[in-house]
Scaffold this active site. Structure first.
Site, PDB file in Angstrom:
ATOM      1  N   GLY A  56       0.811  -1.215   0.000  1.00  0.00           N
ATOM      2  CA  GLY A  56       0.000   0.000   0.000  1.00  0.00           C
ATOM      3  C   GLY A  56       0.841   1.260   0.000  1.00  0.00           C
ATOM      4  N   ASN A  57       0.290   2.346  -0.485  1.00  0.00           N
ATOM      5  CA  ASN A  57       0.977   3.641  -0.444  1.00  0.00           C
ATOM      6  C   ASN A  57      -0.001   4.789  -0.659  1.00  0.00           C
ATOM      7  OD1 ASN A  57       1.146   3.058  -3.497  1.00  0.00           O
ATOM      8  ND2 ASN A  57       2.657   1.651  -2.624  1.00  0.00           N
TER       9      ASN A  57
ATOM     10  N   THR B  72       9.001   3.417   1.204  1.00  0.00           N
ATOM     11  CA  THR B  72       8.987   2.015   0.805  1.00  0.00           C
ATOM     12  C   THR B  72       9.372   1.138   1.999  1.00  0.00           C
ATOM     13  OG1 THR B  72       9.748   0.471  -0.899  1.00  0.00           O
ATOM     14  CG2 THR B  72      11.429   1.926   0.017  1.00  0.00           C
TER      15      THR B  72
ATOM     16  N   THR C  47       8.328   5.282  -1.954  1.00  0.00           N
ATOM     17  CA  THR C  47       7.810   4.069  -2.571  1.00  0.00           C
ATOM     18  C   THR C  47       8.003   4.112  -4.097  1.00  0.00           C
ATOM     19  OG1 THR C  47       5.785   2.879  -3.104  1.00  0.00           O
ATOM     20  CG2 THR C  47       5.512   5.158  -2.495  1.00  0.00           C
ATOM     21  N   SER C  48       8.299   2.947  -4.684  1.00  0.00           N
ATOM     22  CA  SER C  48       8.460   2.907  -6.142  1.00  0.00           C
ATOM     23  C   SER C  48       7.105   3.076  -6.830  1.00  0.00           C
ATOM     24  CB  SER C  48       9.090   1.590  -6.571  1.00  0.00           C
ATOM     25  OG  SER C  48       8.253   0.514  -6.175  1.00  0.00           O
ATOM     26  N   GLU C  49       6.027   2.728  -6.105  1.00  0.00           N
ATOM     27  CA  GLU C  49       4.696   2.802  -6.720  1.00  0.00           C
ATOM     28  C   GLU C  49       4.181   4.237  -6.841  1.00  0.00           C
ATOM     29  OE1 GLU C  49       2.120  -1.048  -6.531  1.00  0.00           O
ATOM     30  OE2 GLU C  49       2.759  -0.652  -4.499  1.00  0.00           O
TER      31      GLU C  49
ATOM     32  N   HIS D 183      -3.404   3.585  -2.534  1.00  0.00           N
ATOM     33  CA  HIS D 183      -3.277   2.249  -3.125  1.00  0.00           C
ATOM     34  C   HIS D 183      -3.191   1.208  -2.022  1.00  0.00           C
ATOM     35  CE1 HIS D 183      -1.923  -1.295  -5.075  1.00  0.00           C
ATOM     36  NE2 HIS D 183      -0.694  -1.202  -4.613  1.00  0.00           N
TER      37      HIS D 183
ATOM     38  N   HIS E  33      -4.298  -3.328  -1.064  1.00  0.00           N
ATOM     39  CA  HIS E  33      -4.666  -4.658  -1.563  1.00  0.00           C
ATOM     40  C   HIS E  33      -5.816  -5.212  -0.715  1.00  0.00           C
ATOM     41  CE1 HIS E  33      -0.037  -4.690  -2.273  1.00  0.00           C
ATOM     42  NE2 HIS E  33      -0.626  -4.082  -3.272  1.00  0.00           N
TER      43      HIS E  33
ATOM     44  N   HIS F 285      -3.297  -7.523  -9.033  1.00  0.00           N
ATOM     45  CA  HIS F 285      -2.480  -6.702  -8.143  1.00  0.00           C
ATOM     46  C   HIS F 285      -3.294  -6.116  -6.980  1.00  0.00           C
ATOM     47  CE1 HIS F 285       0.446  -3.016  -7.775  1.00  0.00           C
ATOM     48  NE2 HIS F 285       0.158  -3.559  -6.622  1.00  0.00           N
TER      49      HIS F 285
HETATM   50 ZN    ZN Z   1       0.618  -2.764  -4.639  1.00  0.00          ZN
END
Ligand code: ZN
Length: 359
Positions: free
Chosen positions: A117-118, A133, A162-164, A183, A185, A246
């Site tokens: 998550g982010n 991250t 975070t890379s996202e 974001h 899950h 995802h």
């Molecule tokens: Zn994710």
């Protein structure tokens, strides 16, 4: 000598002078009404706030909660010193606290696991706050928050971003109304994403108003440019997007708004799934006409909807989710929904054969 306490009047004077929330000096204390004024942005002075000079005891105008961050275009901090001062300013510290709190809420509701998550919040023309991250979203601290530019370059913060965030930035670049992204899950929303099933429409009115149609984005490696591309494009027309295989990403005018959409998606997917188990398909729906009313309501709340000009039949076309159902224009009645013409033909053929064999 600079003031130690800022009231709403001080914030309004700051905005009048063409400055932004970032210009509130580091270390000053903000009164509650000053925090409200910062949140509301220029030109939004609240009537009745004691610090605003209203008569004590006079009825104040009811307010709506609003956490949207307003910045002055063209006024982003530029030098490293300006960026540091901005990053540690009271307005930004307050937003970091909100990110920490939303992280706790996501983790408590089991929307994130491990370091998943982010969150991101846009705070300038080229500035975005984001979560770090490899940190659990339920246990973040203010010191772990990061600041990046719109290309994802880290500008401030001790922890690596975070890379996202690249996916979030792709949404913000394509959809200016997206001031914050969330974001996670969440299990039911992610289950729909793993099954590749787009959640149906026309089943719960609040979902039509506050979520709109949930979008789908094909699988790409998380954090990759390809993922940013497909999700960014899907998010132009959808405030909530299921990323196939995802998870879920949502956007809003502020982080509370974006997070609520995450709750809405998860709750909606869970309800639709449970209802499907109860009945095995053919769930009840509202009519296309009723959906049209909800989309108009959505518009009055400031949310665009690409379905505004869709026909009533298109609005509730859940044929992929509920094979065999056909569009109903009329109001719901006690009579069952008409069968698929193919199925009707088959029933007629079988009836004829049975009657013939009885003769
Ligand atoms: Zn994710």
């Amino acid at each position: 000598m600079s003031k130690k306490v800022f009231t709403a009047a001080d914030i309004e004077a700051l905005f009048k002078a063409g400055k932004s929330a970032a210009d509130v000096p580091v270390g000053v204390l903000l009164t509650p009404s000053a925090k409200d004024a910062l949140r509301d942005g220029p030109g939004q002075a609240r009537g009745g706030s004691p610090a605003g000079g209203a008569v004590a005891g006079a009825p104040s105008e009811p307010i709506l909660p609003n956490y949207e961050y307003h910045w002055t275009p063209g006024q982003d901090p530029k030098t490293p010193a300006q960026i540091q001062a901005f990053f540690n300013s009271p307005a930004i510290v307050e937003i970091k606290q909100r990110m920490v709190d939303i992280g706790k809420r996501m983790w408590a509701r089991e929307y994130t696991d491990g370091n998943g998550g982010n969150l991101t919040i846009r705070v300038g023309d080229h500035l975005v706050l984001c979560t770090p991250t490899l940190v659990s979203k339920g246990f973040m601290t203010l010191e772990q928050m990061c600041l990046v530019d719109m290309e994802g370059n880290q500008l401030a913060g001790k922890y690596k971003r975070t890379s996202e965030c690249m996916t979030h930035l792709a949404i913000m670049k394509r959809q200016p109304k997206a001031k914050a992204c969330c974001h996670a899950h969440p299990p039911h929303g992610t289950a729909f994403a793993v099954a590749g099933v787009q959640p149906p429409t026309c089943m719960i009115p609040e979902a039509e108003v506050f979520l709109g149609q949930i979008g789908m984005a094909e699988y790409q490696t998380p954090g990759s440019a390809a993922n940013a591309e497909v999700v960014g494009n899907a998010a132009i027309d959808h405030m909530a997007v299921l990323m196939v295989n995802h998870g879920v990403i949502t956007w809003g005018k502020d982080i509370e708004d974006a997070y609520w959409k995450m709750e809405n998606v998860e709750s909606y997917c869970k309800t639709v799934w449970v209802a499907s188990q109860l009945k095995g398909g053919n769930l009840l729906t509202i009519t296309g006409g009723q959906a049209k009313e909800l989309i108009s309501l959505r518009k009055t709340l400031g949310m665009d909807d690409k379905r505004a000009n869709w026909t009533e039949c298109q609005l509730c076309d859940n044929a992929d989710f509920q094979p065999g159902t056909v569009c109903r224009i009329s109001e719901p009645s006690a009579t069952p929904a008409p069968l698929d013409p193919e199925a009707e033909k088959l029933v007629q053929t079988l009836t004829d054969q049975i009657l013939a064999s009885l003769k």
